[in-house]
Design an enzyme around this catalytic site. Sequence first.
Site, PDB file in Angstrom:
ATOM      1  N   LYS A 208     -22.263 -22.095  -7.158  1.00 26.28           N
ATOM      2  CA  LYS A 208     -21.043 -21.282  -7.136  1.00 26.28           C
ATOM      3  C   LYS A 208     -20.198 -21.645  -5.912  1.00 26.28           C
ATOM      4  O   LYS A 208     -19.014 -21.912  -6.020  1.00 26.28           O
ATOM      5  CB  LYS A 208     -21.422 -19.795  -7.113  1.00 26.28           C
ATOM      6  N   GLU A 214     -29.738 -26.252   0.021  1.00 23.68           N
ATOM      7  CA  GLU A 214     -30.746 -26.822  -0.877  1.00 23.68           C
ATOM      8  C   GLU A 214     -30.081 -27.697  -1.943  1.00 23.68           C
ATOM      9  O   GLU A 214     -30.495 -28.818  -2.202  1.00 23.68           O
ATOM     10  CB  GLU A 214     -31.528 -25.702  -1.579  1.00 23.68           C
ATOM     11  N   GLY A 280     -23.654 -14.841  -8.626  1.00 19.38           N
ATOM     12  CA  GLY A 280     -24.585 -15.937  -8.923  1.00 19.38           C
ATOM     13  C   GLY A 280     -25.666 -15.521  -9.909  1.00 19.38           C
ATOM     14  O   GLY A 280     -25.965 -16.228 -10.879  1.00 19.38           O
ATOM     15  N   ARG A 281     -26.260 -14.350  -9.684  1.00 24.33           N
ATOM     16  CA  ARG A 281     -27.381 -13.918 -10.543  1.00 24.33           C
ATOM     17  C   ARG A 281     -26.902 -13.376 -11.879  1.00 24.33           C
ATOM     18  O   ARG A 281     -27.708 -12.971 -12.708  1.00 24.33           O
ATOM     19  CB  ARG A 281     -28.247 -12.899  -9.790  1.00 24.33           C
ATOM     20  N   GLU A 366     -32.246  -8.825  -5.719  1.00 26.53           N
ATOM     21  CA  GLU A 366     -31.086  -9.211  -4.908  1.00 26.53           C
ATOM     22  C   GLU A 366     -29.970  -8.184  -5.122  1.00 26.53           C
ATOM     23  O   GLU A 366     -29.117  -7.986  -4.264  1.00 26.53           O
ATOM     24  CB  GLU A 366     -30.613 -10.629  -5.287  1.00 26.53           C
ATOM     25  N   HIS A 397     -55.761 -10.940 -18.350  1.00 29.96           N
ATOM     26  CA  HIS A 397     -56.966 -11.513 -17.741  1.00 29.96           C
ATOM     27  C   HIS A 397     -56.786 -11.730 -16.251  1.00 29.96           C
ATOM     28  O   HIS A 397     -57.542 -12.489 -15.639  1.00 29.96           O
ATOM     29  CB  HIS A 397     -57.321 -12.825 -18.441  1.00 29.96           C
ATOM     30  N   LYS A 521     -30.846 -17.958   6.445  1.00 25.22           N
ATOM     31  CA  LYS A 521     -30.124 -19.232   6.279  1.00 25.22           C
ATOM     32  C   LYS A 521     -29.546 -19.682   7.619  1.00 25.22           C
ATOM     33  O   LYS A 521     -29.652 -20.857   7.998  1.00 25.22           O
ATOM     34  CB  LYS A 521     -28.947 -19.062   5.302  1.00 25.22           C
TER      35      LYS A 521
HETATM   36  O1  F6P Z   1     -29.022 -17.203  -1.233  1.00 14.37           O
HETATM   37  C1  F6P Z   1     -28.735 -16.401  -2.320  1.00 14.37           C
HETATM   38  C2  F6P Z   1     -27.631 -16.968  -3.151  1.00 14.37           C
HETATM   39  O2  F6P Z   1     -26.411 -16.755  -2.539  1.00 14.37           O
HETATM   40  C3  F6P Z   1     -27.670 -16.365  -4.533  1.00 14.37           C
HETATM   41  O3  F6P Z   1     -27.012 -15.170  -4.639  1.00 14.37           O
HETATM   42  C4  F6P Z   1     -27.101 -17.451  -5.363  1.00 14.37           C
HETATM   43  O4  F6P Z   1     -27.424 -17.283  -6.708  1.00 14.37           O
HETATM   44  C5  F6P Z   1     -27.749 -18.652  -4.742  1.00 14.37           C
HETATM   45  O5  F6P Z   1     -27.766 -18.355  -3.366  1.00 14.37           O
HETATM   46  C6  F6P Z   1     -27.099 -19.971  -4.996  1.00 14.37           C
HETATM   47  O6  F6P Z   1     -25.778 -19.987  -4.578  1.00 14.37           O
HETATM   48  P1  F6P Z   1     -24.765 -21.102  -5.075  1.00 14.37           P
HETATM   49  O7  F6P Z   1     -24.639 -20.981  -6.551  1.00 14.37           O
HETATM   50  O8  F6P Z   1     -23.484 -20.796  -4.360  1.00 14.37           O
HETATM   51  O9  F6P Z   1     -25.325 -22.433  -4.684  1.00 14.37           O
END
Ligand code: F6P
Length: 557
Positions: A208, A214, A280-281, A366, A397, A521
């Site tokens: 987003k 990452e 995002g979620r 979240e 199980h 972060k």
């Molecule tokens: O660190 C949490 C977050 O901001 C989430 O809310 C989001 O889904 C995820 O990181 C990834 O963010 P992006 O889509 O901006 O890479």
Amino acid sequence: MSEPVDPTTTPAWARLTALHESLQPDLRGWFAADPSRAKSFSFTAGDLYVDLSKNLINADILSALVDLADQVGLVARRDAMLSGEHINVTEDRAVLHTALRIPKGSSLVVDGTDVIPEVHKVLGKVYAFADKVRSGEWVGVTGKPMTTVVNIGIGGSDLGPVMVYEALQPYVQPGLRARFVSNIDPTDVAEKTKDLDPETTLFIVASKTFTTLETLTNARLARSWLLEALRESGAIEAGEEAASAAVAKHFVAVSTALDKVAAFGIDPENAFGFWDWVGGRYSVDSAIGTSVAVAIGPANFADFLAGFHAIDRHFAETELASNVPALMGLLNVWYVNFFKARSHAVLPYAQFLHRFAAYLQQLTMESNGKGVRYDGSPVTTETGEVFWGEPGTNGQHAFYQLIHQGTQLIPADFIAVANPAHPLVDGDNDVHELFLANFFAQTAALAFGKTADEVRAEGTAEAIVPARVFPGNRPTTSIMAPALTPSVVGQLIALYEHITFTQGVVWGIDSFDQWGVELGKQLALQVTPAVGGDEEALGKQDPSTQSLISYYRAQRN
Ligand code: F6P
């Protein structure tokens, strides 16, 4: 925007407190006394059949919960969300994931713009791209069609797509597959690319913000992997021009920040946008679902969106007394705030939903894992229970022991479909029936338990009778659907989105920000030089962190 109502000051809360104090949970007795209990507490929403009757409720409790929803203003807040008010106050944003599934031809003006034509314009672009990849018209730099789509994203840009891709395996086009790289652990990208053919691999960088460490790190690693492999095999020349041509054929992006996509080197023509009013979620139904649209095709993706929309309509239009997401959210409040439940299990009896609990963890925790309300004041109750789960029967199980006989109350949602993707038989047994028998048996065992007398009647030695007693009165909700279709998967997601929203409204929190992920972060960036050997940076860390980093540096070859 109105102030959040403190739920604990409402008459409904006082009534619920009294009802809880006088409640003697007795699901056996309640079912025996009222043969219509199952019917009275079962509801439908879209294709979902939802049985709430094995919860610790009676008609008075349910009606007090509905009163609570009224008294905290659930309907007004729901309508504010659906109409595009900036209910995400800490980010000053509308919350409009529901607009992503409104059919073409409708209109919803937000901040002066009709967002529905925008939504369908992007969807059209995603569908055209998906068709090209699926038909083989989209070819890589050496002219070969794509066989593997690798989604690079994390959090909402990963958990939704991977969960849905797994859930809808029977709908994936043969010869096409998707993979999902999320973790910055270099193992993830290395393992997921090691057997791929770069000439037939397409990366979708989904972020987003397009700033996520990452995702950008993994995207750069993937680009290096692609270019090195293509150069090594002689498929492309050395030099920037050949590299750009290869990236153009093997990388597309999904983001709200198209300028940053261009800066990364991906042609904006090959980028799919969305908007800051999609959290995002809550974004798997936006262009973030491009990997899914490629895998299952536009028609199935459209069914998926229609499923969401069916539940949105139900949530928007059904009176609270039979509004399934509202009732399920209110039941969660009942357990968290009155029974002090700290966790909630989600147990799909559907192997294809094996990533559903992981997906829900971000959606629910979240969203509602917060200690302040949307006006900045502290919350007045417990919030944000832990969601967790695994598919049945595997969970049986592993951890069901604790749900049946442990000292904590763990409400659980059981999810199953009537028609399996693989109707296998074992001798005379339909295996899906064996599977569903477990679903039905577990919810009954949790509800009704087994008394000491019943244990004794089986000839059990007195000394071990207590260990074999099942207390019962362990609440469950059963959710069933005809089959795990794209629409049903969309319906399940929307159901939990609105459950989460309902809980957030009762607690008065902004379920759409996520400031709690920021500190870690920031610190990671600050710590990185110390990890790399910068003594001054190391000296600034706390003693525990210093010794951990020193251990790492001593051990690293
Ligand atoms: O660190 C949490 C977050 O901001 C989430 O809310 C989001 O889904 C995820 O990181 C990834 O963010 P992006 O889509 O901006 O890479």
